[in-house]
Design a protein around this motif. Structure first.
Motif, mmCIF file in Angstrom:
data_model
loop_
_atom_site.group_PDB
_atom_site.id
_atom_site.type_symbol
_atom_site.label_atom_id
_atom_site.label_comp_id
_atom_site.label_asym_id
_atom_site.label_seq_id
_atom_site.Cartn_x
_atom_site.Cartn_y
_atom_site.Cartn_z
ATOM 1 N N GLU A 52 2.210 6.620 -6.727
ATOM 2 C CA GLU A 52 1.249 7.918 -7.135
ATOM 3 C C GLU A 52 1.837 9.160 -6.896
ATOM 4 O O GLU A 52 1.736 10.181 -7.727
ATOM 5 N N TYR B 31 0.857 -1.363 0.015
ATOM 6 C CA TYR B 31 0.163 -0.064 -0.142
ATOM 7 C C TYR B 31 0.898 1.292 -0.146
ATOM 8 O O TYR B 31 0.691 2.246 -0.777
ATOM 9 N N GLU C 240 2.637 2.018 -3.420
ATOM 10 C CA GLU C 240 1.522 2.394 -4.406
ATOM 11 C C GLU C 240 1.363 4.110 -3.933
ATOM 12 O O GLU C 240 1.278 4.586 -5.066
#
Length: 164
Positions: free
Chosen positions: A62, A55, A58
């Protein structure tokens, strides 16, 4: 799930573990019914898989993608400073500012400096998380205070080597 019998697979769940102050974690929750050979419900099973590292990776990706798309499309350093501050909030904090050397703002190279003193920086890009700039913090265009004669700046910028 109990009423419908529909399994839930891979539902992301955020929270803090009760076992200690490990900070916020992300888990993947899956829930399904346990049945006997005649398909009568016996119970329910839940599994939690820690997906915190993935997580966070990611989120970093981003952020990098947003930064690549939104920072530095022009050669205007003031605009680029503002774009940088805008990408940082709220991804990495509640408030961000970018201070640049007045020499850089004038189109010159940054001065080579070391140690405490006035670095002639100007706060150019600012980004608050909310609607307004927090009271008590110098706003855009403000000169930050002189760098104190403290051990940390002396370690970061040892005398004789300069910082650029």
């Amino acid at each position: 799930m109990r009423e419908s019998g529909e399994s839930v697979l891979g539902l992301p769940v955020r929270g803090s573990p009760p076992s200690g102050p490990d900070g916020e974690r992300m888990w993947s929750l899956s829930t399904f019914r346990l049945t006997d050979p005649a398909c009568r419900p016996l119970g329910m099973c839940q599994t939690y898989v820690d997906i915190t590292d993935g997580y966070r990776a990611e989120r970093r990706l981003e952020l990098l993608s947003r930064a690549a798309a939104n920072i530095g499309a022009t050669l205007d350093v003031a605009r680029t400073a503002q774009e940088l501050a805008d990408v940082l909030v709220p991804a990495l904090g509640d408030v961000a500012w970018v201070a640049l050397s007045e020499a850089v703002l004038g189109g010159d190279e940054p001065p080579k400096m070391s140690g405490p003193g006035q670095w002639n920086l100007r706060r150019i890009g600012v980004a608050p998380a909310g609607a307004g700039w927090p009271a008590g913090l110098p706003a855009a265009g403000a000169l930050p205070p002189a760098l104190p004669n403290h051990a940390l700046p002396r370690m970061v910028c040892p005398a004789g080597r300069g910082c650029s």
